[in-house]
Design a protein around this motif. Structure first.
Motif, PDB file in Angstrom:
ATOM      1  N   SER A  17      36.188  87.486  -9.414  1.00 30.66           N
ATOM      2  CA  SER A  17      37.018  88.582  -9.931  1.00 30.66           C
ATOM      3  C   SER A  17      36.182  89.826 -10.174  1.00 30.66           C
ATOM      4  CB  SER A  17      37.720  88.139 -11.217  1.00 30.66           C
ATOM      5  OG  SER A  17      38.647  87.100 -10.948  1.00 30.66           O
ATOM      6  N   ARG A  18      34.942  89.671 -10.584  1.00 27.75           N
ATOM      7  CA  ARG A  18      34.027  90.802 -10.721  1.00 27.75           C
ATOM      8  C   ARG A  18      33.801  91.482  -9.378  1.00 27.75           C
ATOM      9  NH1 ARG A  18      28.525  89.123 -12.254  1.00 27.75           N
ATOM     10  NH2 ARG A  18      28.136  91.328 -11.929  1.00 27.75           N
ATOM     11  N   VAL A  19      33.574  90.662  -8.344  1.00 30.94           N
ATOM     12  CA  VAL A  19      33.350  91.205  -7.000  1.00 30.94           C
ATOM     13  C   VAL A  19      34.577  91.970  -6.534  1.00 30.94           C
ATOM     14  CG1 VAL A  19      32.991  90.589  -4.573  1.00 30.94           C
ATOM     15  CG2 VAL A  19      31.649  89.457  -6.362  1.00 30.94           C
ATOM     16  N   ALA A  20      35.763  91.374  -6.737  1.00 34.29           N
ATOM     17  CA  ALA A  20      36.999  92.038  -6.308  1.00 34.29           C
ATOM     18  C   ALA A  20      37.181  93.361  -7.039  1.00 34.29           C
ATOM     19  CB  ALA A  20      38.193  91.117  -6.559  1.00 34.29           C
ATOM     20  N   ALA A  21      36.908  93.392  -8.341  1.00 34.02           N
ATOM     21  CA  ALA A  21      37.048  94.634  -9.108  1.00 34.02           C
ATOM     22  C   ALA A  21      36.092  95.702  -8.589  1.00 34.02           C
ATOM     23  CB  ALA A  21      36.802  94.360 -10.594  1.00 34.02           C
ATOM     24  N   ALA A  22      34.856  95.286  -8.273  1.00 32.89           N
ATOM     25  CA  ALA A  22      33.880  96.248  -7.763  1.00 32.89           C
ATOM     26  C   ALA A  22      34.305  96.803  -6.412  1.00 32.89           C
ATOM     27  CB  ALA A  22      32.514  95.584  -7.656  1.00 32.89           C
ATOM     28  N   ARG A  23      35.059  96.024  -5.647  1.00 26.70           N
ATOM     29  CA  ARG A  23      35.529  96.469  -4.328  1.00 26.70           C
ATOM     30  C   ARG A  23      36.901  97.132  -4.409  1.00 26.70           C
ATOM     31  NH1 ARG A  23      33.666  91.273  -0.501  1.00 26.70           N
ATOM     32  NH2 ARG A  23      31.484  91.277  -1.210  1.00 26.70           N
ATOM     33  N   GLY A  24      37.459  97.180  -5.608  1.00 22.22           N
ATOM     34  CA  GLY A  24      38.768  97.791  -5.774  1.00 22.22           C
ATOM     35  C   GLY A  24      39.882  97.006  -5.120  1.00 22.22           C
ATOM     36  N   GLU A  25      39.764  95.671  -5.109  1.00 21.14           N
ATOM     37  CA  GLU A  25      40.754  94.834  -4.438  1.00 21.14           C
ATOM     38  C   GLU A  25      41.394  93.865  -5.420  1.00 21.14           C
ATOM     39  OE1 GLU A  25      40.592  93.668  -0.521  1.00 21.14           O
ATOM     40  OE2 GLU A  25      38.608  94.512  -0.086  1.00 21.14           O
ATOM     41  N   ASN A  26      42.596  93.421  -5.088  1.00 21.02           N
ATOM     42  CA  ASN A  26      43.298  92.404  -5.856  1.00 21.02           C
ATOM     43  C   ASN A  26      42.625  91.052  -5.599  1.00 21.02           C
ATOM     44  OD1 ASN A  26      45.609  90.142  -5.456  1.00 21.02           O
ATOM     45  ND2 ASN A  26      46.093  91.457  -7.202  1.00 21.02           N
ATOM     46  N   PRO A  27      42.197  90.317  -6.651  1.00 20.13           N
ATOM     47  CA  PRO A  27      41.440  89.082  -6.418  1.00 20.13           C
ATOM     48  C   PRO A  27      42.129  88.055  -5.513  1.00 20.13           C
ATOM     49  CG  PRO A  27      41.165  89.772  -8.690  1.00 20.13           C
ATOM     50  CD  PRO A  27      42.211  90.686  -8.090  1.00 20.13           C
ATOM     51  N   PRO A  28      43.403  87.685  -5.746  1.00 15.37           N
ATOM     52  CA  PRO A  28      44.003  86.708  -4.834  1.00 15.37           C
ATOM     53  C   PRO A  28      44.077  87.191  -3.387  1.00 15.37           C
ATOM     54  CG  PRO A  28      45.255  86.810  -6.869  1.00 15.37           C
ATOM     55  CD  PRO A  28      44.296  87.958  -6.896  1.00 15.37           C
ATOM     56  N   GLU A  29      44.366  88.482  -3.185  1.00 18.87           N
ATOM     57  CA  GLU A  29      44.445  88.999  -1.819  1.00 18.87           C
ATOM     58  C   GLU A  29      43.075  88.984  -1.141  1.00 18.87           C
ATOM     59  OE1 GLU A  29      46.273  92.829  -1.953  1.00 18.87           O
ATOM     60  OE2 GLU A  29      48.211  92.064  -2.649  1.00 18.87           O
ATOM     61  N   LEU A  30      42.039  89.393  -1.873  1.00 15.80           N
ATOM     62  CA  LEU A  30      40.694  89.366  -1.300  1.00 15.80           C
ATOM     63  C   LEU A  30      40.271  87.937  -1.007  1.00 15.80           C
ATOM     64  CD1 LEU A  30      38.053  90.769  -0.489  1.00 15.80           C
ATOM     65  CD2 LEU A  30      37.321  90.586  -2.888  1.00 15.80           C
ATOM     66  N   TRP A  31      40.583  87.020  -1.927  1.00 16.36           N
ATOM     67  CA  TRP A  31      40.232  85.611  -1.708  1.00 16.36           C
ATOM     68  C   TRP A  31      40.865  85.082  -0.430  1.00 16.36           C
ATOM     69  CZ3 TRP A  31      43.108  81.049  -1.548  1.00 16.36           C
ATOM     70  CH2 TRP A  31      42.364  79.870  -1.601  1.00 16.36           C
ATOM     71  N   ARG A  66      43.267  73.336 -11.906  1.00 19.01           N
ATOM     72  CA  ARG A  66      43.008  74.623 -11.264  1.00 19.01           C
ATOM     73  C   ARG A  66      43.343  75.777 -12.211  1.00 19.01           C
ATOM     74  NH1 ARG A  66      43.187  75.146  -5.302  1.00 19.01           N
ATOM     75  NH2 ARG A  66      42.443  73.180  -4.417  1.00 19.01           N
ATOM     76  N   ARG A  67      44.453  75.673 -12.923  1.00 20.33           N
ATOM     77  CA  ARG A  67      44.792  76.718 -13.894  1.00 20.33           C
ATOM     78  C   ARG A  67      43.735  76.813 -14.983  1.00 20.33           C
ATOM     79  NH1 ARG A  67      50.052  74.771 -13.320  1.00 20.33           N
ATOM     80  NH2 ARG A  67      49.819  73.540 -15.223  1.00 20.33           N
ATOM     81  N   SER A  68      43.233  75.657 -15.440  1.00 20.73           N
ATOM     82  CA  SER A  68      42.182  75.663 -16.460  1.00 20.73           C
ATOM     83  C   SER A  68      40.942  76.392 -15.966  1.00 20.73           C
ATOM     84  CB  SER A  68      41.806  74.229 -16.851  1.00 20.73           C
ATOM     85  OG  SER A  68      42.892  73.566 -17.460  1.00 20.73           O
ATOM     86  N   ALA A  69      40.722  76.363 -14.657  1.00 14.75           N
ATOM     87  CA  ALA A  69      39.577  77.032 -14.051  1.00 14.75           C
ATOM     88  C   ALA A  69      39.882  78.478 -13.660  1.00 14.75           C
ATOM     89  CB  ALA A  69      39.117  76.257 -12.825  1.00 14.75           C
ATOM     90  N   GLY A  70      41.081  78.971 -13.993  1.00 15.17           N
ATOM     91  CA  GLY A  70      41.446  80.339 -13.655  1.00 15.17           C
ATOM     92  C   GLY A  70      41.915  80.523 -12.227  1.00 15.17           C
ATOM     93  N   LEU A  71      42.129  79.410 -11.520  1.00 16.04           N
ATOM     94  CA  LEU A  71      42.535  79.470 -10.113  1.00 16.04           C
ATOM     95  C   LEU A  71      44.033  79.203 -10.037  1.00 16.04           C
ATOM     96  CD1 LEU A  71      41.262  79.893  -7.303  1.00 16.04           C
ATOM     97  CD2 LEU A  71      40.941  77.422  -7.172  1.00 16.04           C
ATOM     98  N   SER A  72      44.820  80.256 -10.180  1.00 16.65           N
ATOM     99  CA  SER A  72      46.270  80.107 -10.222  1.00 16.65           C
ATOM    100  C   SER A  72      46.841  79.903  -8.828  1.00 16.65           C
ATOM    101  CB  SER A  72      46.902  81.350 -10.856  1.00 16.65           C
ATOM    102  OG  SER A  72      46.725  82.473 -10.005  1.00 16.65           O
ATOM    103  N   LEU A  73      48.084  79.462  -8.793  1.00 12.50           N
ATOM    104  CA  LEU A  73      48.776  79.249  -7.519  1.00 12.50           C
ATOM    105  C   LEU A  73      48.860  80.532  -6.710  1.00 12.50           C
ATOM    106  CD1 LEU A  73      50.282  77.065  -5.885  1.00 12.50           C
ATOM    107  CD2 LEU A  73      52.385  77.777  -7.050  1.00 12.50           C
ATOM    108  N   GLU A  74      48.754  81.666  -7.362  1.00 15.14           N
ATOM    109  CA  GLU A  74      48.778  82.950  -6.669  1.00 15.14           C
ATOM    110  C   GLU A  74      47.653  83.038  -5.644  1.00 15.14           C
ATOM    111  OE1 GLU A  74      48.869  87.751  -7.773  1.00 15.14           O
ATOM    112  OE2 GLU A  74      48.361  86.261  -9.301  1.00 15.14           O
TER     113      GLU A  74
END
Length: 270
Positions: free
Chosen positions: A220-234, A255-263
């Protein structure tokens, strides 16, 4: 007083340690020395040690392409039990190097907190391997007694040029898959009367939730630095750098506990 050794050199030395028990010791030593301030953060410096293209592994380890791996056999047989624990031990052994490599390769751009997080992961994976190797010994076997596949390190090679891709594929796909499959394996082991084996798998599962959480946090840090939405970048990075498939069943709660949502993974599930 002499200058403290560089972290990059300590990581490279651990990666190039091939004998299994020596690698466990080396990985835990790097993590401990870093935590105690005995190593200098030299990642990204001009004199930092380069990371090897691949780590050293035991000389007697027979590596095969995943497609050529022999079938494990029935899990209830002695051969099947040994094959199960050997496969798990190999995953954890390679995971030591994956955690060390992500620090040595990307720590310069990601910073000291990133290094601390993934050196902690390396120490966890070393402990997991030691538990599994001890389990193999209790069954009269050892790591290297059976063939192992090279697919996990191939994922590292395929993502060596992009920390976002490495985080997307290794913690957020490969380790997340462990969250999905480990509970059923634990339950089968427990139902066979092997309470000690089930306890090992529960410990690994608990730690892997935290590992996936760290991967998701830094992604999520990487996505923010690139100005991208984390699920879309993933999704873009997984489609570009992961040759496998994202398939159910999913352990959605872990997965939710790890911050990895279905999104993140829902759209790619096949």
């Amino acid at each position: 007083m002499s200058e403290r050794p560089g972290l990059s050199h300590a990581i490279r030395a651990a990666l190039l340690t091939g004998e299994a028990s020596a690698k466990v010791f080396a990985a835990r030593q790097v993590a401990r020395d870093w935590r105690l301030g005995r190593l200098r953060f030299d990642l990204g410096d001009d004199d930092a040690a380069p990371m090897p293209d691949r780590p050293a592994w035991p000389d007697d380890l027979d590596l095969l392409p995943p497609s050529q791996m022999p079938k494990r056999g029935k899990g209830g047989s002695e051969r099947g039990r040994i094959a199960l624990w050997h496969a798990l031990a190999h995953i954890e052994f390679v995971a030591i190097d994956l955690a060390l490599d992500i620090v040595g390769r990307f720590g310069g751009q990601m910073g000291e907190a990133f290094a601390s997080d993934f050196l902690g992961v390396a120490a966890d994976e070393a402990m997991h391997f030691a538990l599994l190797d001890r389990k193999l010994a209790s069954l009269g076997s050892h790591y290297g007694a059976l063939p192992a596949h090279d697919g996990l390190w191939q994922a590292a090679r395929d993502t060596a040029g992009d920390v976002g891709a490495r985080l997307a594929v290794v913690p957020m796909v490969l380790e997340a898959r462990g969250l999905d499959v480990t509970p059923a394996t634990r339950d089968r082991v427990a139902s066979s009367g092997d309470s000690r084996g089930a306890a090992i798998l529960q410990r690994i599962l608990d730690d892997e939730i935290r590992h996936v959480s760290l991967g998701t946090k830094h992604f999520s840090r990487v996505a923010a630095a690139r100005g991208e939405n984390p699920p879309e970048l993933w999704r873009k990075l997984v489609e570009s750098h992961f040759a496998g498939v994202i398939k159910p069943p999913f352990n959605d709660s872990a997965r939710r506990s790890a911050g990895l949502s279905l999104e993140f993974y829902g759209a790619l599930a096949s």
